[in-house]
Design an enzyme around this catalytic site. Structure first.
Site, PDB file in Angstrom:
ATOM      1  N   LEU A  58      -1.176   2.872  -4.838  1.00  0.00           N
ATOM      2  CA  LEU A  58       0.201   2.279  -4.039  1.00  0.00           C
ATOM      3  C   LEU A  58       1.009   3.834  -4.768  1.00  0.00           C
ATOM      4  O   LEU A  58       0.677   4.641  -5.653  1.00  0.00           O
ATOM      5  CB  LEU A  58       0.160   1.395  -4.777  1.00  0.00           C
ATOM      6  N   ASP A  59       2.022   4.040  -4.388  1.00  0.00           N
ATOM      7  CA  ASP A  59       2.497   5.495  -4.548  1.00  0.00           C
ATOM      8  C   ASP A  59       2.996   4.518  -6.072  1.00  0.00           C
ATOM      9  O   ASP A  59       3.364   3.600  -6.648  1.00  0.00           O
ATOM     10  CB  ASP A  59       3.912   5.051  -3.876  1.00  0.00           C
ATOM     11  N   ARG A  60       3.486   5.555  -6.738  1.00  0.00           N
ATOM     12  CA  ARG A  60       4.309   5.126  -8.310  1.00  0.00           C
ATOM     13  C   ARG A  60       5.004   4.358  -8.398  1.00  0.00           C
ATOM     14  O   ARG A  60       5.074   3.846  -8.916  1.00  0.00           O
ATOM     15  CB  ARG A  60       4.086   6.728  -9.149  1.00  0.00           C
TER      16      ARG A  60
END
Length: 264
Positions: A58-60
């Protein structure tokens, strides 16, 4: 719960599902060399130093369900399922403006290269097919001007990516002119500035709320939900969506004989 605690959604002898907080890195990254707190590090501590097999990312700034495998074999099986589009992924997003009730985006996406990890990759690679299905769950209007608009308008969306391109949901909603609230890369700066002043949030309003997949050992179709974080609950309450039903309660929800089908 301490900042370094791990919120476990499901665990057995083969895999672990956790709720990744917004703004937590998946792994150590050159993007923030000073940051030592990562999801992989928290899982390793939880497993007393055992090897950590992260299956997907997942993106940060994105929060929600992440699967972790305990063994190489389970990791390979789950990675194959993601690659072959046999994992049903459901996200919630809060976007600018009023969207249609149901809509798809098939806009191809050119690969976004990492300056270090993709240093040898060709920048001229053609855009890749990408598809996301959207369903509007609610709309909200607040009588407060945003930029040149007299009111603030938002849509709560269920997002189901059918492919797995980098930043796919965020880029597709930008392409459709409905950027996600709090998106500092693809979003609207006027909307983000307004939201920081009027809403109880401090991160990207995109959350992986549910994963459905064939358990690689039992063969049972397994659905794991993250529920809504306190921040999400607060923002939804402010936008008049407090009573809106969640996909399901946190944790494991269903175990049925596996039969993959395309999501609606």
């Amino acid at each position: 719960m301490s900042e370094s605690a791990l919120r476990v959604l499901y665990e057995d002898e083969h895999l672990l599902a956790v709720d990744k907080p917004a703004d937590l890195l998946m792994h150590p990254s050159w993007l923030d060399r000073a940051e030592t707190d990562t999801l992989a590090g928290r899982v390793k501590t939880y497993w007393a130093g055992a090897k950590v097999h992260t299956i997907h990312r997942l993106d940060r700034p994105t929060s929600g369900v992440v699967l972790i495998a305990r063994t190489d074999a389970v990791a390979r099986a789950l990675a194959d399922a993601f690659r072959d589009h046999k994992v049903d992924k459901t996200y919630w997003a809060i976007a600018r403006g009023f969207t249609e009730h149901r809509f798809d985006c098939d806009h191809p996406l050119k690969e976004e290269l990492d300056a270090i990890a993709d240093a040898q990759a060709s920048p001229d690679k053609a855009a890749q097919p990408a598809r996301t299905r959207f369903r509007r769950l609610g709309i909200s209007t607040l009588d407060a001007p945003v930029s040149r608009y007299p009111q603030a308008r938002f849509s709560l969306l269920e997002c189901r990516p059918q492919t797995g391109r980098k930043h796919q949901i965020r880029r597709h909603l930008k392409h459709l002119r409905h950027p996600i609230l709090g998106d500092t890369r693809y979003g609207d700066r006027h909307q983000n500035r307004w939201a920081r002043e009027h809403l109880p949030f401090d991160s990207l309003m995109l959350r992986a709320v549910q994963l459905g997949f064939e358990h690689p050992i039992t063969g049972m179709y397994t659905v794991i939900s993250s529920g809504l974080s306190p921040q999400w609950q607060a923002v939804l309450a402010n936008l008049g969506w407090a009573g809106l039903g969640m996909v399901s309660e946190p944790g494991i929800q269903t175990a049925l004989p596996y039969r993959h089908k395309e999501t609606l």
